[in-house]
Design a protein around this motif. Structure first.
Motif, short mmCIF file in Angstrom:
data_model
loop_
_atom_site.label_atom_id
_atom_site.label_comp_id
_atom_site.label_asym_id
_atom_site.label_seq_id
_atom_site.Cartn_x
_atom_site.Cartn_y
_atom_site.Cartn_z
N MET A 181 -74.61 56.30 80.02
CA MET A 181 -73.94 55.44 79.04
C MET A 181 -73.76 54.05 79.63
O MET A 181 -73.43 53.90 80.81
CB MET A 181 -72.59 56.04 78.65
CG MET A 181 -71.97 55.41 77.42
SD MET A 181 -72.86 55.82 75.89
CE MET A 181 -72.50 57.57 75.73
N SER A 182 -73.95 53.01 78.84
CA SER A 182 -73.81 51.63 79.31
C SER A 182 -72.38 51.37 79.75
O SER A 182 -71.43 51.71 79.03
CB SER A 182 -74.20 50.64 78.21
OG SER A 182 -75.56 50.80 77.87
N PRO A 183 -72.19 50.73 80.93
CA PRO A 183 -70.84 50.49 81.46
C PRO A 183 -69.94 49.71 80.51
O PRO A 183 -68.73 49.94 80.48
CB PRO A 183 -71.13 49.69 82.75
CG PRO A 183 -72.50 50.11 83.15
CD PRO A 183 -73.24 50.31 81.87
N HIS A 184 -70.51 48.78 79.74
CA HIS A 184 -69.66 47.95 78.88
C HIS A 184 -69.09 48.73 77.69
O HIS A 184 -68.25 48.21 76.95
CB HIS A 184 -70.43 46.72 78.38
CG HIS A 184 -71.47 47.01 77.34
ND1 HIS A 184 -72.67 47.61 77.62
CD2 HIS A 184 -71.48 46.78 76.00
CE1 HIS A 184 -73.38 47.74 76.51
NE2 HIS A 184 -72.68 47.24 75.51
N LEU A 185 -69.50 50.00 77.53
CA LEU A 185 -68.97 50.82 76.46
C LEU A 185 -67.88 51.78 76.95
O LEU A 185 -67.43 52.65 76.20
CB LEU A 185 -70.11 51.60 75.78
CG LEU A 185 -71.18 50.73 75.11
CD1 LEU A 185 -72.31 51.58 74.56
CD2 LEU A 185 -70.58 49.86 74.01
N TYR A 186 -67.49 51.62 78.20
CA TYR A 186 -66.37 52.38 78.75
C TYR A 186 -65.14 51.47 78.80
O TYR A 186 -65.24 50.28 79.07
CB TYR A 186 -66.66 52.86 80.18
CG TYR A 186 -67.64 54.01 80.27
CD1 TYR A 186 -67.22 55.32 80.04
CD2 TYR A 186 -68.98 53.79 80.59
CE1 TYR A 186 -68.11 56.38 80.13
CE2 TYR A 186 -69.88 54.84 80.69
CZ TYR A 186 -69.43 56.14 80.46
OH TYR A 186 -70.32 57.19 80.54
N THR A 187 -63.97 52.04 78.56
CA THR A 187 -62.73 51.28 78.64
C THR A 187 -62.49 50.80 80.06
O THR A 187 -62.57 51.57 81.01
CB THR A 187 -61.54 52.15 78.19
OG1 THR A 187 -61.74 52.52 76.82
CG2 THR A 187 -60.23 51.39 78.32
N ASP A 188 -62.19 49.51 80.21
CA ASP A 188 -61.86 48.92 81.51
C ASP A 188 -60.57 48.13 81.36
O ASP A 188 -60.58 46.93 81.07
CB ASP A 188 -63.00 48.02 81.99
CG ASP A 188 -62.76 47.47 83.39
OD1 ASP A 188 -61.68 47.72 83.96
OD2 ASP A 188 -63.64 46.76 83.91
N CYS A 189 -59.45 48.81 81.55
CA CYS A 189 -58.14 48.19 81.34
C CYS A 189 -57.89 47.02 82.30
O CYS A 189 -57.09 46.12 81.98
CB CYS A 189 -57.03 49.22 81.50
SG CYS A 189 -57.08 50.54 80.27
N GLU A 190 -58.55 47.02 83.45
CA GLU A 190 -58.37 45.94 84.42
C GLU A 190 -58.86 44.60 83.86
O GLU A 190 -58.40 43.54 84.29
CB GLU A 190 -59.12 46.25 85.71
CG GLU A 190 -58.58 47.44 86.50
CD GLU A 190 -57.18 47.18 87.03
OE1 GLU A 190 -56.90 46.04 87.44
OE2 GLU A 190 -56.37 48.13 87.03
N GLN A 191 -59.78 44.66 82.90
CA GLN A 191 -60.36 43.43 82.33
C GLN A 191 -59.81 43.12 80.94
O GLN A 191 -60.31 42.23 80.26
CB GLN A 191 -61.89 43.57 82.25
CG GLN A 191 -62.57 43.75 83.59
CD GLN A 191 -62.33 42.59 84.52
OE1 GLN A 191 -62.42 41.43 84.12
NE2 GLN A 191 -62.03 42.89 85.78
N CYS A 192 -58.77 43.84 80.55
CA CYS A 192 -58.20 43.66 79.21
C CYS A 192 -56.79 43.10 79.30
O CYS A 192 -56.09 43.27 80.30
CB CYS A 192 -58.19 45.00 78.49
SG CYS A 192 -57.52 44.95 76.80
N PHE A 193 -56.36 42.44 78.24
CA PHE A 193 -55.02 41.85 78.19
C PHE A 193 -53.99 42.81 77.59
O PHE A 193 -53.04 42.39 76.93
CB PHE A 193 -55.05 40.56 77.35
CG PHE A 193 -55.94 39.49 77.92
CD1 PHE A 193 -56.07 39.32 79.28
CD2 PHE A 193 -56.65 38.65 77.06
CE1 PHE A 193 -56.89 38.31 79.81
CE2 PHE A 193 -57.47 37.64 77.57
CZ PHE A 193 -57.59 37.48 78.95
#
Length: 274
Positions: A1-13
């Protein structure tokens, strides 16, 4: 699965902790209106009770999955401009989250189909729709809010239905006649509390099925279609879900299982199962 389709809370506001409303229930300890920051959200956009969410009454938070929409809005759409520092764009950013999440969910399903050899005959068509859907995620916020998501979902769904049929057609046949007979009798979408323990469900379609508190212990769900199935409190202990399609981390997080549950390679055993 493409990495950008996984949740990454570290990069979210912390967008889901602000944008989304919830009501006091078994999933949430109190009411919260949309656009209002959760009291547990810290100033660094991290959850203050992240490791104790279930114990504190916030099971719903452990189930939510934005499919990478949060970091896309935070780092790409709004180019790293935090809603705290730019309150003039906060409301628009929050309104964009549910739309972006739906687009990313569709991308996730199509990405899965592109990785399946059984759907090779559809890959060109899927890539075309995938690229168009991805283009929509790069629009300006005002354009994102004007999108006709139901129409886009209908186009994608047509391909997903075709892909599902191809994948399920490759499900290995059962050597147990009793299992085959029981599987063929499965009809409808209501499996609330159903006892399907140990059942051969290979290649079955549970699209949009209500499977709340369903007993699926030791069931064989290989190559089964689980898109949109409600698996809240379903018991997947020892079940074999390898090769199943459209199963999401969110669905697993809402279910129950154990270390013997077998999952597709791109998904993880929820922490509360172990």
């Amino acid at each position: 699965m493409s990495p950008h389709l996984y949740t990454d809370c570290e990069q979210c506001f912390g967008l889901c902790c602000v944008a989304l409303p919830y009501g006091k229930s078994s999933d949430f300890a109190f009411d919260k209106a949309s656009g209002t920051p959760c009291p547990n959200l810290r100033s660094d956009n991290r959850c203050g009770i992240h490791t104790q969410l279930r114990q504190k009454g916030f099971k719903g938070c452990t189930v939510y999955d934005c499919f990478g929409a949060g970091q896309k809005l935070s780092q790409v759409t709004y180019a790293g401009r935090d809603w705290r520092d730019h309150p003039e764009s906060a409301a628009e950013m929050f309104d964009c989250l549910p739309v972006m999440r739906q687009l990313h969910e569709l991308l996730s399903y199509m990405n899965e189909m592109l990785l399946r050899p059984e759907t090779s005959s559809l890959h060109d068509a899927i890539r075309s729709v995938y690229q168009e859907t991805e283009r929509l995620t790069d629009l300006e916020p005002s354009a994102i809010l004007r999108l006709d998501i139901p129409s886009q979902r209908a186009v994608v769904n047509d391909l997903l239905v075709q892909g599902s049929e191809l994948v399920r057609a490759h499900a290995p046949s059962s050597s147990h006649e009793q299992g085959n007979s029981k599987r063929k009798k499965l009809k409808g979408r209501d499996f609330l509390g159903a006892n399907l323990r140990g059942t051969d469900l290979r290649g079955a379609s549970f699209r949009g099925a209500l499977m709340i508190a369903c007993d699926l212990r030791n069931a064989d769900l290989r190559h089964a279609d689980l898109i949109g199935a409600d698996l809240r409190d379903a018991d997947l202990g020892g079940a074999d879900l390898t090769g199943s399609i459209f199963l999401t981390q969110s669905q697993l997080n809402a279910a129950r299982g154990n270390s013997r549950t077998k999952l597709p390679a791109h998904l993880n055993l929820p922490e509360h199962w172990l």
